[in-house]
Scaffold this motif. Sequence first.
Motif, short mmCIF file in Angstrom:
data_model
loop_
_atom_site.label_atom_id
_atom_site.label_comp_id
_atom_site.label_asym_id
_atom_site.label_seq_id
_atom_site.Cartn_x
_atom_site.Cartn_y
_atom_site.Cartn_z
N LEU A 60 0.83 -1.19 0.00
CA LEU A 60 0.00 0.00 0.00
C LEU A 60 0.87 1.25 0.00
O LEU A 60 1.79 1.38 0.80
CB LEU A 60 -0.92 0.03 1.23
CG LEU A 60 -1.82 -1.19 1.47
CD1 LEU A 60 -2.75 -0.92 2.64
CD2 LEU A 60 -2.62 -1.55 0.23
N ASP A 61 0.55 2.18 -0.89
CA ASP A 61 1.28 3.44 -0.97
C ASP A 61 1.03 4.32 0.25
O ASP A 61 -0.01 4.24 0.90
CB ASP A 61 0.84 4.23 -2.21
CG ASP A 61 1.58 3.79 -3.45
OD1 ASP A 61 2.47 2.94 -3.36
OD2 ASP A 61 1.26 4.32 -4.53
N CYS A 62 1.99 5.19 0.50
CA CYS A 62 1.82 6.26 1.48
C CYS A 62 2.57 7.48 0.95
O CYS A 62 3.50 7.36 0.16
CB CYS A 62 2.36 5.86 2.84
SG CYS A 62 4.13 5.44 2.85
N CYS A 63 2.14 8.66 1.37
CA CYS A 63 2.82 9.88 0.91
C CYS A 63 2.46 11.03 1.85
O CYS A 63 1.59 10.90 2.71
CB CYS A 63 2.43 10.23 -0.52
SG CYS A 63 0.68 10.64 -0.75
N LEU A 64 3.14 12.14 1.69
CA LEU A 64 2.79 13.37 2.40
C LEU A 64 2.07 14.30 1.44
O LEU A 64 2.30 14.26 0.23
CB LEU A 64 4.03 14.06 2.97
CG LEU A 64 4.60 13.38 4.23
CD1 LEU A 64 5.65 12.36 3.86
CD2 LEU A 64 5.18 14.40 5.19
N THR A 65 1.19 15.12 1.97
CA THR A 65 0.48 16.08 1.13
C THR A 65 1.47 17.15 0.65
O THR A 65 2.61 17.22 1.11
CB THR A 65 -0.67 16.74 1.90
OG1 THR A 65 -0.15 17.37 3.09
CG2 THR A 65 -1.72 15.71 2.29
N ASN A 66 1.02 17.98 -0.27
CA ASN A 66 1.94 18.90 -0.93
C ASN A 66 2.58 19.92 0.00
O ASN A 66 3.61 20.50 -0.32
CB ASN A 66 1.23 19.61 -2.08
CG ASN A 66 -0.05 20.29 -1.63
OD1 ASN A 66 -0.67 19.89 -0.66
ND2 ASN A 66 -0.45 21.32 -2.35
#
Length: 291
Positions: A232-238
């Motif tokens: 599963l992907d994860c990321c931070l918002t812009n």
Amino acid sequence: MSTTELPRKETNVLKGHEGAVLAARFNGDGNYCLSCGKDRTIRLWNPHRGIHVKTYKSHGREVRDVHVSPDNSKLISCGGDRQIFYWDVATGRVIRKFRGHDSEVNAVKFNEYASVVVSAGYDQSLRAWDCRSHSTEPIQIIDSFADSVMSVCLTKTEIIGGSVDGTVRTFDIRIGREISDDLGQPVNCISMSNDGNCILASCLDSTLRLLDRSTGELLQEYKGHTCKSYKLDCCLTNTDAHVAGGSEDGFIYFWDLVDASVVSRFRAHSSVVNAVCFPLSLLFDGTQKKS
């Protein structure tokens, strides 16, 4: 971006894939997005208008990841057929096929000049490929992992890989130094903060972990979602103010970066949310279902 500006429902549905969508990525300016999946295709979309622009077909098995060059002219993709495909976006032509992995390839990334591609594979290696030459052989192999490498991030001077062996390993290609941070749980995705100071790692104990990139210090943990069996992907918002991640129960979660509280969650799909991507002010996701 404030909490009230976070997405809370779908704004568009892009239909066309025959089977699970395994990855979804925006291009650099956020005007277009790419998806890939079990149907062995890569698809280019205008997500704002809900328009399918182009389909790229050449992979012999499922396509697990795709990345677009900074100038939006080239694509790189990988998957179950053990190959990395280098594409011309406009024509849909395969410029080159890179071969060398001994098993399925999980992730690919361009460097900032799109001159080099780095891939992560089930064969416990990271491999770098030169897009400028005509060679199909890797120019560098990093094989110090003890299990499948699931994800890769690049900086100007470093290659960073996340592995099922529980480590996030950073390789400084200038001096040949390797630094390993052991998280104690299988790592299935890593992403970098927009300011470049932190690495976010998704682990199979249903926990996202934020690491200081310079020291390896564990800064925060994010929980509430389910991640036990899928990549599963994860990321931070812009703005780096919030953390975003998919969940096996079909929800997308947003956490406050600092205090790790769940500030928003909504059901995006009826099954596993494999991919989340947050460019500029948009969110696009892929799901483990026919879409």
